[in-house]
Every structure is written in C-alpha cells, then in structure tokens.
Design an enzyme around this catalytic site. Structure first.
Site, PDB file in Angstrom:
ATOM      1  N   ASP A  61       4.884  -7.156   4.835  1.00 20.76           N
ATOM      2  CA  ASP A  61       4.245  -5.862   4.611  1.00 20.76           C
ATOM      3  C   ASP A  61       4.849  -5.145   3.400  1.00 20.76           C
ATOM      4  OD1 ASP A  61       6.693  -5.007   5.580  1.00 20.76           O
ATOM      5  OD2 ASP A  61       5.849  -3.511   6.947  1.00 20.76           O
ATOM      6  N   GLY A  63       0.836  -1.185   0.000  1.00 17.73           N
ATOM      7  CA  GLY A  63       0.000   0.000   0.000  1.00 17.73           C
ATOM      8  C   GLY A  63       0.870   1.233   0.000  1.00 17.73           C
ATOM      9  N   LYS A  79      -0.443  -1.048   5.932  1.00 22.46           N
ATOM     10  CA  LYS A  79       0.010  -2.392   5.560  1.00 22.46           C
ATOM     11  C   LYS A  79       0.755  -3.095   6.690  1.00 22.46           C
ATOM     12  CE  LYS A  79       3.707  -0.001   3.072  1.00 22.46           C
ATOM     13  NZ  LYS A  79       3.124   1.342   3.324  1.00 22.46           N
TER      14      LYS A  79
END
Length: 374
Positions: A259, A184, A190
């Site tokens: 992530d 993101g 994230k």
C-alpha cells in the site's frame, strides 16, 4: 497467504446464448472464486433426464481459498446472477447455466446442501469426457480410480460432440504481476484496496507501519518542528520493510501487493521540509532508492480533496483531523508530478472519487479489471 485448494467444476447451458453464458460464468468464477487454471473443450450434448434444447458442457479446474460451503454459495450467486431460477422440484429443466462441484481436492463431503464427489459423475459422459481432458490422472476419492479409468468404465452411451467453440481463460493478477504498489493521498483507500486484492488473489500484503511512528501525532501538531525527524524515520522504516519483504519475494517469487512505494517518502518530504533539509534528505533517499525493487505496476488512486477529508473524518484518527485541504492538494500535486516524470515505471492512475469499492462489489471489480488490462 491462504491455502489454495483445487476444485473441479462442471458447467452447462441450454438457454439463451449458451457460449456467452459459459464465458460469463468463467469470468465470474475468476473474479469471485479463484484462479481458473484449466478449461476443457466445449462439448455439445442432448439434454439429460428431460426433453429440452441441447447443452453446451465444459469442465474447469479452479484453485480457491474458499471452503466448500462458501464455494457453493459463490457458485449459486453466479448462477442466480446469470438468470438461473432455483428449481423447486426434483425434475431437470432448461437453464441458462448450471454449475456443479465435482471434486474438492480429495475430500469426501456429505451434508444437507453439498455432496462431494458429485454422485452422478460416474454415470455421465458429458461430465467425464471434458473432465478427463483436463484431469485424466485425478483419483476419484471413493472409487480410487483415475478419471480416465472411470470414463473407460462408464456405461453411458449418449452422444457427445466436441466443438471448436472458443472460451477464454481469465488471467489472474498473480499470473500477470509479481509486485504491485498501490499509492494515493491520505484517505484515498490504498490500504483497503491492497487488503482486498491480497485476500482475493492470495497475495502477500505489505502495509505501511505508520501507526508505530512516534513522530506522526507530534508532526500534525507542529509540522515545522517535527517534519525532518518524521520524514527520516519514515524513510528508514519504509526502506527496511521493503528490503526485507521484497527480498523474500525475490527468493520465493510470491505475488506481493503493497500500500505504498518508497518514492512516497520523497513526495511527502518535498511538501514538508525546508530547502536545506530536503537537499540532505534527497541525498539519503537517492542511495536507498537504487536498492529497492521496482513494482511491475504502480497504481495511483486519485480522490478529490473533499472526498479525502470525508474519509479522514470517518476513520477517526485524532491526529489527522486537523489536516488542511491545502496540504492534501500539495501531496496530490507531488504524486502527479512523480507519475508524469517516471518514464520507466509502469503506472496506472485510477479515479476513485465517485466509487465505493469497499462496499460496492461492482466498483471493486471494475478496478480489478482496469488493473488486469493495464
């Protein structure tokens, strides 16, 4: 990764849509307690200890990272959510759902609020029969007998009828995926989502080591000067981290949540670098990209730019406070183009602009459901 413990639960319902109550309870247990490994057949029994409607009863096996006290609290919350009213007397009564902890590994627990093994197991066919179906060889930690033997020795003569009523075992993310990458824009959430999924589903989490990059604060002060060393250092670090952690994943087959994904480097480099620098950067990137394992699911969290700016301000990193909205827009356009062009990447875009999955459990569960259905 947390240690998972095996617990056996008994579920019963004699109010409302009984089968639906059982299914909702199982789904809630899968979302909030742990991995539902086994579900017994559904058994129809007369009410036990009082005059009331017949019950539908089951037993389930669950792997959980919760301790016994937190497990009890979660189960009580599920009961309350499905309409069970706390009984202020010692008498049994009708209820939409009743969930009892039968065993917690081989532990023996005697406390004010919890007694494990459940004291009435040996006297109840409606517990022993479904339990013996899914765990006949489990050893009762006090009786030191197999559950099947306990059932054979039970003196309860009440009628138990096995039904053909269907229940669906909820699929855990760790059963469906080996590796999920969550990406993101800056401030999209994230890292928070990766940590929450990792904690709930006992996954190994890979978090980007952005805080260790000495060029990052300098870059936000002078983007043109520090863009190339910043992007090259990020690329090298991301490649090294993913190679190491995903190499272990290939060996041990753990469930992993990260992530970021290595393609993030190219997206940011496209925005940050001059044409000649980007061409050189792209040559290095293409060599590394071939060596990195692809995720089973690539998730892009979309946040609108005003919300991103709010999140960036809230988390208070000094070097991020001057990021212009135009820069965030360009990053989003880069991600959008990447998702549209990667035909061999299993992608899921989730708009979280109007969600607060960190503080709102319903928003979080909605996101997890989307991931399960992807």
């Amino acid at each position: 990764m947390q240690l998972l413990r095996t617990t056996y639960l008994s579920l019963g319902s004699n109010q409302g849509n009984k089968l639906e109550n059982l299914q909702k309870s199982i789904d809630n247990i899968g979302n909030n307690v742990g991995l539902v490994r086994k579900i017994s057949s559904v058994y129809k029994t007369a009410s036990w200890g009082f005059e009331g409607e017949d019950f539908l009863n089951i037993c389930i096996e669950v792997a959980t990272a919760l301790n016994p006290e937190n497990l009890l609290k979660k189960l009580q919350d599920i009961e309350s959510k499905l309409g069970k009213v706390k009984n202020k007397t010692e008498h049994y009564k009708d209820r939409p759902i009743d969930i009892d902890i039968l065993f917690f590994d081989d532990e023996i627990i005697f406390s004010k609020d919890l007694m494990v093994p459940h004291k009435e197991i040996l006297n109840r066919n409606f517990v022993l029969i479904p339990l013996a179906e899914i765990a006949p060889n489990f050893i009762h930690p006090i009786e030191h007998n197999r559950i099947q033997t306990c059932l054979d020795n039970c003196t309860d003569t009440s009628e138990i009828k096995k039904t053909d009523l269907p229940l669906i075992r909820p699929v855990c993310l760790s059963e469906k995926y080996n590796y999920i990458a969550i990406e993101g824009n800056i401030g999209a959430g994230k890292t928070s989502l990766s940590k929450m999924i990792s904690e709930q589903f006992n996954a190994k989490v890979i978090l980007e080591r952005f805080a260790d990059n000495p060029f990052l604060p300098k870059y936000y002060e002078d983007m043109e000067r520090y863009a190339f060393p910043l992007e090259m250092s990020f690329l090298a670090d991301r490649y090294q981290q993913l190679s190491d952690d995903l190499g272990q994943f290939d060996l041990f087959k753990n469930f992993i949540v990260s992530d970021y994904y290595i393609f993030k480097s190219l997206i940011f480099a496209q925005v940050s670098l001059a044409k000649e620098e980007f061409l050189l950067y792209r040559r290095m990137f293409d060599i590394m990209y071939k060596e990195i394992s692809k995720p089973d699911l690539y998730i892009y969290l979309y946040q609108n730019t005003p919300r991103l700016l709010e999140n960036i301000k809230k988390r208070g990193r000094d070097y991020e406070q001057k990021i212009p909205a135009e820069y965030l827009d360009k990053i989003h356009q880069g991600y959008s183009g990447f998702v549209k062009t990667q035909e061999n990447l299993n992608s899921l875009i989730i708009d979280v602009s109007d969600k607060d999955f960190v503080n709102n459990n319903e928003d979080y569960n909605e996101i997890v459901d989307l991931i399960k259905k992807a």
